[in-house]
Design an enzyme around this catalytic site. Structure first.
Site, PDB file in Angstrom:
ATOM      1  N   ASN A 129     -12.990  -1.974  -3.343  1.00 45.18           N
ATOM      2  CA  ASN A 129     -13.697  -1.684  -4.593  1.00 45.18           C
ATOM      3  C   ASN A 129     -15.057  -2.366  -4.648  1.00 45.18           C
ATOM      4  O   ASN A 129     -15.207  -3.490  -4.193  1.00 45.18           O
ATOM      5  CB  ASN A 129     -12.861  -2.173  -5.788  1.00 45.18           C
TER       6      ASN A 129
ATOM      7  N   GLU B 133     -13.549   3.838  -5.046  1.00 46.40           N
ATOM      8  CA  GLU B 133     -12.579   3.148  -4.191  1.00 46.40           C
ATOM      9  C   GLU B 133     -12.623   3.764  -2.810  1.00 46.40           C
ATOM     10  O   GLU B 133     -12.406   4.961  -2.654  1.00 46.40           O
ATOM     11  CB  GLU B 133     -11.178   3.286  -4.784  1.00 46.40           C
TER      12      GLU B 133
ATOM     13  N   THR C 179      -7.764   0.465  -0.805  1.00 44.77           N
ATOM     14  CA  THR C 179      -9.098   0.953  -1.181  1.00 44.77           C
ATOM     15  C   THR C 179      -9.976  -0.222  -1.569  1.00 44.77           C
ATOM     16  O   THR C 179      -9.634  -1.002  -2.445  1.00 44.77           O
ATOM     17  CB  THR C 179      -9.014   1.918  -2.378  1.00 44.77           C
TER      18      THR C 179
HETATM   19  P1  ADP Z   1      -7.351  -3.947  -4.678  1.00 40.67           P
HETATM   20  O1  ADP Z   1      -6.636  -3.478  -5.897  1.00 40.67           O
HETATM   21  O2  ADP Z   1      -7.722  -5.404  -4.735  1.00 40.67           O
HETATM   22  O3  ADP Z   1      -8.526  -3.073  -4.333  1.00 40.67           O
HETATM   23  P2  ADP Z   1      -5.924  -2.645  -2.499  1.00 40.67           P
HETATM   24  O4  ADP Z   1      -4.427  -2.583  -2.385  1.00 40.67           O
HETATM   25  O5  ADP Z   1      -6.634  -1.367  -2.868  1.00 40.67           O
HETATM   26  O6  ADP Z   1      -6.273  -3.828  -3.494  1.00 40.67           O
HETATM   27  O7  ADP Z   1      -6.496  -3.204  -1.125  1.00 40.67           O
HETATM   28  C1  ADP Z   1      -7.886  -3.227  -0.922  1.00 40.67           C
HETATM   29  C2  ADP Z   1      -8.308  -4.316   0.042  1.00 40.67           C
HETATM   30  O8  ADP Z   1      -7.644  -4.144   1.301  1.00 40.67           O
HETATM   31  C3  ADP Z   1      -9.793  -4.213   0.373  1.00 40.67           C
HETATM   32  O9  ADP Z   1     -10.579  -4.906  -0.581  1.00 40.67           O
HETATM   33  C4  ADP Z   1      -9.857  -4.862   1.745  1.00 40.67           C
HETATM   34  O10 ADP Z   1     -10.057  -6.256   1.624  1.00 40.67           O
HETATM   35  C5  ADP Z   1      -8.477  -4.598   2.341  1.00 40.67           C
HETATM   36  N1  ADP Z   1      -8.469  -3.532   3.376  1.00 40.67           N
HETATM   37  C6  ADP Z   1      -7.846  -3.674   4.586  1.00 40.67           C
HETATM   38  N2  ADP Z   1      -7.972  -2.568   5.322  1.00 40.67           N
HETATM   39  C7  ADP Z   1      -8.691  -1.681   4.581  1.00 40.67           C
HETATM   40  C8  ADP Z   1      -9.155  -0.355   4.826  1.00 40.67           C
HETATM   41  N3  ADP Z   1      -8.875   0.287   5.986  1.00 40.67           N
HETATM   42  N4  ADP Z   1      -9.884   0.269   3.857  1.00 40.67           N
HETATM   43  C9  ADP Z   1     -10.150  -0.366   2.689  1.00 40.67           C
HETATM   44  N5  ADP Z   1      -9.728  -1.623   2.406  1.00 40.67           N
HETATM   45  C10 ADP Z   1      -9.008  -2.295   3.326  1.00 40.67           C
HETATM   46 MG    MG Z   2      -8.396  -0.937  -4.239  1.00 39.74          MG
END
Ligand code: ADP
Ligand code: MG
Length: 203
Positions: free
Chosen positions: A41, A91, A39
């Protein structure tokens, strides 16, 4: 009003559609990626701008990154336990496969409809199943004819911050300024790293 997304059978919410944009920041590492549901952010300036009536829950809509293709998304709006549940989070899980992370990129979202309130699920498996049902709802609703025009909404193709067609190198007063831009570096359409390099070179 002609662009109002109002899928059949869903109550229209007065604050939808809602548009938001800003830089993708690091989230709180709740492991959504390990569930196969990363997700993206927004920072707090963007989250603070959402209407108070837009309560916690799961929503669907459209999103794009750095002016790229407009994709379906599901978004959770919730309260961040790291800040005593006083601070909202948004998110966005984009229903598209990306080759790489896009932290620092410019994300635009149009929130079009509400799916469900937040619930706690007895197990992780049930949470994941619920999210997969949310994704199925989003996939279906976003095929509705009245939504199609929104994929081409100018909001998604507007110039990115710091990337105006005539970018002055000397007269900074001509640069486009907005709250969001003041809160983050310029983002290039293809690579945020490139934008940072260019910026350094000119300052
Ligand atoms: P965080 O806690 O940093 O938000 P996440 O595990 O939620 O980590 O991963 C989010 C990150 O994954 C996003 O900021 C983006 O860079 C990357 N990402 C890759 N593919 C997607 C997608 N389909 N939708 C949203 N984010 C994605
Ligand atoms: Mg996230």
């Amino acid at each position: 009003m002609e662009l109002m997304a109002r899928p059949a059978g869903r109550a229209a919410l007065p604050f939808l559609p809602f548009f938001a944009e800003g830089k993708v920041i690091k989230g709180f590492g709740r492991g959504s990626r390990s569930l196969g549901i990363p997700t993206a952010n927004f920072n707090q300036n963007v989250v603070q701008s959402i209407p108070p009536a837009m309560g916690s829950g799961v929503y669907y809509g459209l999103a794009n990154i750095d002016g790229g293709p407009v994709s379906k998304m599901v978004m959770s709006v919730g309260w961040n336990p790291h800040f005593n549940n006083q601070v909202k989070t948004m998110e966005t899980h984009i229903l598209r496969q990306f080759d790489a992370d896009f932290y620092g990129s410019w994300m635009r979202v149009a929130v079009l409809g509400f799916i469900r309130t937040m619930e706690s699920y007895p197990s992780l498996d049930e949470l994941i199943s619920a999210i997969h049902r949310d994704i199925a709802v989003a996939e279906k609703e976003l095929e509705e004819p009245e939504v199609q025009e929104l994929y081409r909404h100018p909001f998604f193709s507007a110039a990115l911050p710091g990337m105006s067609p005539i970018q002055p190198h000397t007269d900074t007063s001509l640069r486009p300024l907005s709250n969001h831009i003041q809160n983050g570096p310029a983002i290039s359409p293809s690579s945020s790293h490139l934008a940072h390099d260019v910026q350094k070179g000119h300052q």
